[in-house]
Design an enzyme around this catalytic site. Structure first.
Site, PDB file in Angstrom:
ATOM      1  N   HIS A   1       0.835  -1.202   0.000  1.00 37.48           N
ATOM      2  CA  HIS A   1       0.000   0.000   0.000  1.00 37.48           C
ATOM      3  C   HIS A   1       0.877   1.263   0.000  1.00 37.48           C
ATOM      4  CE1 HIS A   1      -2.926  -2.964   1.537  1.00 37.48           C
ATOM      5  NE2 HIS A   1      -3.819  -2.189   0.963  1.00 37.48           N
TER       6      HIS A   1
ATOM      7  N   ASP B   1      -4.732  -5.955  -7.794  1.00 33.08           N
ATOM      8  CA  ASP B   1      -4.890  -5.257  -6.530  1.00 33.08           C
ATOM      9  C   ASP B   1      -5.093  -3.783  -6.873  1.00 33.08           C
ATOM     10  OD1 ASP B   1      -5.063  -4.926  -3.803  1.00 33.08           O
ATOM     11  OD2 ASP B   1      -3.140  -5.860  -3.361  1.00 33.08           O
TER      12      ASP B   1
END
Length: 486
Positions: free
Chosen positions: A184, A256
């Site tokens: 992230h 993702d």
């Protein structure tokens, strides 16, 4: 001059968008009618079941076979129960129990709840083999550290979800379990030979392919021997040569979130990342959580521009949109299943609790919960023993700022129960546990990844393998501190 309507629709057919708030705005529904593959729901979209059902029904007014996805892993990653914590234990707890039939039942129950709300794709299970105790983003989301055992549970979870009529999306290919960085925030590197991946990381993906998983999610990780300097999400060697040709996967490859730094930094933004992912072999592009109509249009426009300037071949984009449509057709045809009472999850969590040492003399202890940050994947979901305690005082402290003398004084003659997540890597956590145990009866409850570290001198060390509502309840019961049943 506007986009060609046919090419815009083709580009939209490869995108999973998102929207803010509990009610789909008009633009979110309009994009579905224009060909958008679907939307992903996040915690901000979830208030209560009737509202979620109304939202999914509203999206279907745009197109009946719209894909509606969610990250509902159970355990530490939940969207439906983000306000309270999940009523199911997560993968680490299920792996510790070692009962693949139970894993299948738990995932079928999760799938049945999703299906009852109109959700068609679960961005789960996480099938990464967690071989790094300091992994900051996988941890308890993994079934464990043994590839063979993880593979068995991965297949069972996939079968359970899809028996409920919800498509499973196994993640994160080719394996995020050996990383010590969070994709992230950055691009993690797993610098090993492909044969190491085949032995350590890839067996669960082979198992879910054999189990008929409808989708696989990419990892924003760098494996230099395969991906060069970029992430697996942008690597044809990973998505086509390895996943499709070597492992025989014929379902939808979902990225993702492209807003994550592991992808966005490598590509120079979300829209360029979408083009690179499509070129590499991805089919459905998950844009992320912070999405508006302008962003969707920019991504679609970039895909159309890439078709025009040669970065993308039309046949590749048509193939991707076709796989997204095939996934939607499967979800529309699949039948739902009866929702299982959530006591299944609480019963499972009880079976996962492990106790080292002696649990006695815990009458009215001082319960000290150590503050722990959450990953973006987890979000700020409540955790701990607090909601389950009967007659025990609980305080919350920051480990690195806590004074052991002050805590001992507050406890007085009472024992201390120290509750934490990933205590072995929490700043000040190991030192605080050891200092308290040197002069006071201390029981430690570890609700994160069960590392080998144990503090000296504690009376007992309790491992829950997760921090869901069900895990917290199970721990409180094991300590003899629980209030009435949930």
């Amino acid at each position: 001059m506007g986009l060609d309507p046919g090419l815009r629709r083709l580009a939209l057919g490869t995108l999973l968008a998102a929207y803010p708030g509990p009610v789909p705005p008009d633009w979110a529904v309009d994009l579905v009618a224009d060909g958008l593959a679907g939307h992903t729901l996040f915690g901000t979209n979830i208030h209560e079941p009737a509202q979620v059902s109304a939202s999914t029904a509203a999206l279907r007014t745009g197109r009946s076979d719209v894909l509606i996805a969610i990250d509902e892993e159970g355990g530490d990653v939940t969207r439906l129960a983000h306000a309270t914590g999940s009523p199911y234990p997560g993968n680490a707890a299920l792996g510790a129990i070692g009962d693949v039939t139970l894993t299948r039942r738990v995932y079928q129950a999760i799938g049945a709840e999703l299906a009852s709300l109109g959700i068609t794709v679960n961005l789960a299970p996480t099938v990464d083999v967690n071989t790094a105790d300091d992994n900051p983003v996988i941890g308890t989301r993994s079934f464990g550290a043994d590839p063979v055992e993880v593979a068995a549970h991965a297949a069972a979870a996939t079968a359970g979800l899809q028996a409920a009529g919800v498509a499973a999306c196994a993640k994160h290919f080719p394996g995020h379990g050996a990383t010590v960085a969070d994709s992230h925030h950055e691009l993690p590197t797993v610098d090993v030979a492909p044969d190491v991946l085949r032995q350590r990381d890839l067996p669960p993906f082979a198992a879910v392919v054999a189990a008929g998983a409808k989708a696989v999610m990419t990892a924003h990780i760098r494996v230099p021997a395969l991906t060069g300097d970029g992430p697996a999400t942008f690597s044809r060697a990973v998505l086509v040569d390895l996943l499709r040709e070597e492992y025989g996967f014929d379902g939808a490859v979902i990225t993702d979130a492209l807003e994550m730094q592991g992808a966005a930094l490598a590509a120079g933004g979300i829209a360029p990342g979408a083009v690179r992912a499509l070129a590499a072999g991805a089919d459905l592009l998950c844009i992320g959580a912070k999405v508006d109509a302008d962003l969707v249009e920019r991504v679609a426009a970039e895909i159309v521009a890439a078709l025009d300037d040669g970065r993308l071949e039309r046949t590749r984009v048509e193939q991707a949109a076709g796989r997204a449509a095939d996934l939607a057709a499967w979800t529309r045809a699949a039948g739902g299943a009866t929702v299982t009472p959530t006591d299944l999850g609480y019963a499972a969590a009880r079976r996962a609790v492990r106790v080292e040492g002696v649990l006695d003399g815990l009458d009215h202890p001082l319960v000290v919960q150590l503050h722990a940050t959450s990953t973006i994947a987890e979000g700020r979901v409540p955790w701990g023993l607090g909601p389950h305690l009967l007659g025990a005082e609980q305080i919350r402290v920051v480990a690195a700022e806590a004074d052991p003398a002050d805590l001992r004084q507050r406890a007085g003659a009472r024992p201390i129960v120290l509750v934490g997540r990933h205590l072995h890597r929490l700043p000040g956590g190991p030192e605080l546990a050891t200092a308290l145990a040197a002069t006071h009866p201390v029981t430690v409850v570890e609700m994160g990844w069960p590392a080998t570290w144990r503090p000296a001198g504690v009376r007992a060390f309790v491992t829950t393998y997760g921090a869901s509502h069900a895990n917290g309840r199970a721990a409180a019961e094991a300590l003899g501190l629980a209030a009435s049943a949930p």
